[in-house]
Enzyme design. Structure first.
Site, PDB file in Angstrom:
ATOM      1  N   ALA A 124       0.840  -1.207   0.000  1.00 49.02           N
ATOM      2  CA  ALA A 124       0.000   0.000   0.000  1.00 49.02           C
ATOM      3  C   ALA A 124       0.871   1.251   0.000  1.00 49.02           C
ATOM      4  O   ALA A 124       0.589   2.223  -0.713  1.00 49.02           O
ATOM      5  CB  ALA A 124      -0.925  -0.003   1.209  1.00 49.02           C
ATOM      6  N   MET A 125       1.944   1.226   0.777  1.00 42.95           N
ATOM      7  CA  MET A 125       2.855   2.365   0.814  1.00 42.95           C
ATOM      8  C   MET A 125       3.509   2.582  -0.539  1.00 42.95           C
ATOM      9  O   MET A 125       3.660   3.722  -1.008  1.00 42.95           O
ATOM     10  CB  MET A 125       3.922   2.144   1.894  1.00 42.95           C
ATOM     11  N   THR A 126       3.884   1.493  -1.207  1.00 39.35           N
ATOM     12  CA  THR A 126       4.477   1.588  -2.540  1.00 39.35           C
ATOM     13  C   THR A 126       3.518   2.261  -3.510  1.00 39.35           C
ATOM     14  O   THR A 126       3.894   3.169  -4.267  1.00 39.35           O
ATOM     15  CB  THR A 126       4.839   0.182  -3.067  1.00 39.35           C
ATOM     16  N   ASP A 140       8.588   1.572   2.395  1.00 35.63           N
ATOM     17  CA  ASP A 140       8.008   0.260   2.121  1.00 35.63           C
ATOM     18  C   ASP A 140       8.994  -0.852   2.414  1.00 35.63           C
ATOM     19  O   ASP A 140       8.632  -1.920   2.909  1.00 35.63           O
ATOM     20  CB  ASP A 140       7.434   0.162   0.706  1.00 35.63           C
ATOM     21  N   ARG A 190      10.702  -5.172   6.199  1.00 38.28           N
ATOM     22  CA  ARG A 190      11.614  -5.744   7.197  1.00 38.28           C
ATOM     23  C   ARG A 190      10.916  -5.900   8.543  1.00 38.28           C
ATOM     24  O   ARG A 190      11.145  -6.866   9.267  1.00 38.28           O
ATOM     25  CB  ARG A 190      12.865  -4.868   7.334  1.00 38.28           C
ATOM     26  N   ASP A 206       7.401  -3.205  -6.307  1.00 42.33           N
ATOM     27  CA  ASP A 206       8.254  -2.082  -5.960  1.00 42.33           C
ATOM     28  C   ASP A 206       9.110  -1.654  -7.146  1.00 42.33           C
ATOM     29  O   ASP A 206       9.212  -0.460  -7.463  1.00 42.33           O
ATOM     30  CB  ASP A 206       9.144  -2.460  -4.771  1.00 42.33           C
ATOM     31  N   ASP A 221       8.856   1.856  -9.194  1.00 43.24           N
ATOM     32  CA  ASP A 221      10.037   2.713  -9.323  1.00 43.24           C
ATOM     33  C   ASP A 221      10.198   3.193 -10.755  1.00 43.24           C
ATOM     34  O   ASP A 221      10.469   4.368 -11.016  1.00 43.24           O
ATOM     35  CB  ASP A 221      11.297   1.955  -8.897  1.00 43.24           C
TER      36      ASP A 221
END
Length: 208
Positions: free
Chosen positions: A30-32, A69, A74, A87, A91
């Site tokens: 979601a953050m990505t 993310d 991690r 990801d 990018d």
């Protein structure tokens, strides 16, 4: 290149934030997606409108979400294969939107075709740099070298737009042509690295 030297220092800052975000219920994927959507939207809005300084700070802040993310992955005990692909894909999209926004600015606001050409060349070379590494790794080869990787591309491009936003003449032109040269060197470095790696690996299929 910066990725190798800066990763440990950056992780000391981002890892606690990643733990906190996971506790709030956020997911790395979601953050990505949030960071990418924001970077794309503002790159294609602010830069073509000539808001170089605002665009620099806003897009830089959104790109920094890309660090979170990884920290969140991690915190959850490690990322997934899908998350890694997502990801990398995001990018490429964010990087392309940034340089497309700068090219749009060059055409519509600055009216400098040479600057637009530099931005478009950087856009293509950035994708090639990333593709060489991905294709090499898929073939079991190594291409883990490069003068200008993603971090350097973002820093150089955004420093150029930021300085131009502060009124420094031709700062973005210098930055992008410098990035063109660095990206060409990186492409050559990676092709050479793949060639060297391939000498120890039997060919199993023809390339595209």
């Amino acid at each position: 290149m910066l990725n190798i030297f800066a990763r440990a220092s950056v992780s000391r800052v981002t890892d606690p934030i990643g733990v906190w975000l996971v506790r709030l219920g956020m997911t790395p994927n979601a953050m990505t997606l949030v960071g990418t959507a924001g970077a794309v939207g503002f790159s294609l809005w602010l830069f073509p409108a000539g808001h170089l300084l605002t665009g620099t700070f806003v897009v830089w802040g959104l790109v920094m979400l890309d660090l979170l993310d990884g920290a969140m992955a991690r915190a959850k005990g490690g990322g997934t294969a899908f998350g890694g692909v997502l990801d990398s894909t995001c990018d490429r999209i964010a990087d392309g939107a940034l340089l497309a926004g700068i090219a749009w600015y060059a055409f519509e606001v600055a009216e400098r075709r040479s600057l637009a050409a530099a931005a478009l060349i950087c856009l293509v070379l950035g994708q090639v740099v990333s593709y060489i590494k991905a294709r090499a790794e898929a073939a079991g080869l190594s291409a883990n070298v490069g003068l200008v990787e993603r971090a350097e591309r973002l820093i150089i491009a955004l420093v150029g737009t930021g300085l131009s936003g502060f009124g420094v003449p031709y700062a973005v032109d210098v930055a992008l042509w410098l990035l063109v040269v660095g990206s060409v060197i990186t492409v050559v470095q990676r092709v050479v690295a793949v060639r060297r790696s391939a000498t120890a690996v039997p060919t199993t299929e023809a390339g595209e």
